[in-house]
Scaffold this motif. Structure first.
Motif, PDB file in Angstrom:
ATOM      1  N   ARG A   1      -4.007   1.431   8.527  1.00  7.30           N
ATOM      2  CA  ARG A   1      -3.601   0.272   8.018  1.00  7.30           C
ATOM      3  C   ARG A   1      -3.161   0.220   6.829  1.00  7.30           C
ATOM      4  NH1 ARG A   1      -9.611  -2.471   9.243  1.00  7.30           N
ATOM      5  NH2 ARG A   1      -9.511  -2.331  11.629  1.00  7.30           N
ATOM      6  N   ALA A   2      -1.893  -0.964   6.817  1.00  5.81           N
ATOM      7  CA  ALA A   2      -1.335  -1.003   5.447  1.00  5.81           C
ATOM      8  C   ALA A   2      -1.030  -2.567   5.306  1.00  5.81           C
ATOM      9  CB  ALA A   2       0.008  -0.312   5.538  1.00  5.81           C
ATOM     10  N   PHE A   3      -0.510  -2.892   4.089  1.00  5.61           N
ATOM     11  CA  PHE A   3      -0.117  -4.257   3.884  1.00  5.61           C
ATOM     12  C   PHE A   3       0.963  -4.360   2.815  1.00  5.61           C
ATOM     13  CE2 PHE A   3      -3.541  -4.039   0.503  1.00  5.61           C
ATOM     14  CZ  PHE A   3      -2.786  -4.566  -0.383  1.00  5.61           C
TER      15      PHE A   3
ATOM     16  N   THR B   1       0.935  -1.201  -0.182  1.00  4.36           N
ATOM     17  CA  THR B   1      -0.069  -0.114  -0.025  1.00  4.36           C
ATOM     18  C   THR B   1       0.805   1.125  -0.033  1.00  4.36           C
ATOM     19  OG1 THR B   1      -0.207  -0.112   2.476  1.00  4.36           O
ATOM     20  CG2 THR B   1      -2.100  -1.148   1.146  1.00  4.36           C
TER      21      THR B   1
ATOM     22  N   ASN C   1     -12.376  -0.221   7.658  1.00  4.48           N
ATOM     23  CA  ASN C   1     -11.749   1.018   7.705  1.00  4.48           C
ATOM     24  C   ASN C   1     -10.245   0.983   7.590  1.00  4.48           C
ATOM     25  OD1 ASN C   1     -10.979   3.573   8.221  1.00  4.48           O
ATOM     26  ND2 ASN C   1     -11.624   3.597  10.507  1.00  4.48           N
ATOM     27  N   SER C   2      -9.850   1.636   6.422  1.00  4.25           N
ATOM     28  CA  SER C   2      -8.625   1.388   6.045  1.00  4.25           C
ATOM     29  C   SER C   2      -7.592   2.368   6.836  1.00  4.25           C
ATOM     30  CB  SER C   2      -8.218   1.556   4.520  1.00  4.25           C
ATOM     31  OG  SER C   2      -8.826   0.618   3.957  1.00  4.25           O
TER      32      SER C   2
ATOM     33  N   GLN D   1      -0.005  -5.289   7.596  1.00  2.00           N
ATOM     34  CA  GLN D   1      -0.231  -6.776   7.627  1.00  2.00           C
ATOM     35  C   GLN D   1       0.787  -7.123   6.705  1.00  2.00           C
ATOM     36  OE1 GLN D   1      -4.285  -7.560   7.166  1.00  2.00           O
ATOM     37  NE2 GLN D   1      -5.003  -5.994   8.367  1.00  2.00           N
TER      38      GLN D   1
ATOM     39  N   ASN E   1       0.797   3.984   1.603  1.00  2.00           N
ATOM     40  CA  ASN E   1       0.896   4.556   2.754  1.00  2.00           C
ATOM     41  C   ASN E   1       2.247   4.023   3.730  1.00  2.00           C
ATOM     42  OD1 ASN E   1      -0.520   2.301   3.469  1.00  2.00           O
ATOM     43  ND2 ASN E   1      -1.807   3.119   5.075  1.00  2.00           N
TER      44      ASN E   1
ATOM     45  N   HIS F   1      -5.148   2.454  -4.527  1.00  2.00           N
ATOM     46  CA  HIS F   1      -6.522   2.080  -4.398  1.00  2.00           C
ATOM     47  C   HIS F   1      -6.781   0.844  -3.838  1.00  2.00           C
ATOM     48  CE1 HIS F   1      -7.566   5.601  -6.849  1.00  2.00           C
ATOM     49  NE2 HIS F   1      -6.555   5.114  -7.930  1.00  2.00           N
ATOM     50  N   TYR F   2      -7.286   0.719  -2.578  1.00  2.00           N
ATOM     51  CA  TYR F   2      -7.203  -0.386  -1.927  1.00  2.00           C
ATOM     52  C   TYR F   2      -8.110  -0.191  -0.576  1.00  2.00           C
ATOM     53  CZ  TYR F   2      -4.162   1.722   1.405  1.00  2.00           C
ATOM     54  OH  TYR F   2      -3.505   2.863   2.344  1.00  2.00           O
ATOM     55  N   ARG F   3      -8.595  -1.224  -0.005  1.00  2.00           N
ATOM     56  CA  ARG F   3      -9.524  -1.434   1.290  1.00  2.00           C
ATOM     57  C   ARG F   3      -9.170  -2.342   2.255  1.00  2.00           C
ATOM     58  NH1 ARG F   3     -12.325   2.506   2.903  1.00  2.00           N
ATOM     59  NH2 ARG F   3     -13.847   1.220   4.035  1.00  2.00           N
ATOM     60  N   ILE F   4      -8.908  -1.905   3.532  1.00  2.00           N
ATOM     61  CA  ILE F   4      -8.517  -3.182   4.499  1.00  2.00           C
ATOM     62  C   ILE F   4      -9.631  -3.013   5.488  1.00  2.00           C
ATOM     63  CG2 ILE F   4      -6.708  -3.855   6.080  1.00  2.00           C
ATOM     64  CD1 ILE F   4      -4.693  -2.164   4.262  1.00  2.00           C
TER      65      ILE F   4
END
Length: 119
Positions: free
Chosen positions: A59-61, A9, A55-56, A101, A11, A49-52
């Protein structure tokens, strides 16, 4: 083959893509089941563009998918997964206020339908 796909991600601040790919290639190429280091092909993509979950925020992966020709044992796949996870933990910087994550997936490629050639 093997093919390695890295996604992370946007971020994740300060991630050195070149260092991550170099460390991943070194650990996969160094595994005794990989006979030719030139066969390991790695690419990396930053995901904007992502969702975790629901509520993203905060959070990162980072995810690595390693595609291998089918036939390796479950133990070999687990060993490769553990080695890749260790690289992620050592190279990706921790950041205050951000839950990161990490995940690894080892995927079998179908030998009869796989093509490899050279020009």
């Amino acid at each position: 083959m093997p093919h390695m796909y890295v996604e992370y991600t946007n971020n994740l601040q300060g991630l050195n893509e070149a260092a991550l790919m170099e460390a991943l290639n070194a650990t996969v190429c160094g595994h005794p089941t990989v006979s030719d280091e030139a066969d390991v092909k790695t690419r990396i993509a930053q995901v904007s563009h992502y969702r975790i979950g629901l509520n993203s925020a905060g959070r990162a992966f980072a995810h690595v998918e390693l595609r291998l020709m089918a036939g390796r044992t479950a133990e070999v796949k687990k060993e490769l997964s553990d080695r890749i996870a260790a690289v992620l933990k050592s190279v990706i910087p921790a950041q205050a206020g951000l839950e990161v994550q990490l995940s690894v997936d080892i995927v079998d490629m179908d030998k009869p339908s796989y093509f490899k050639g050279k020009l």
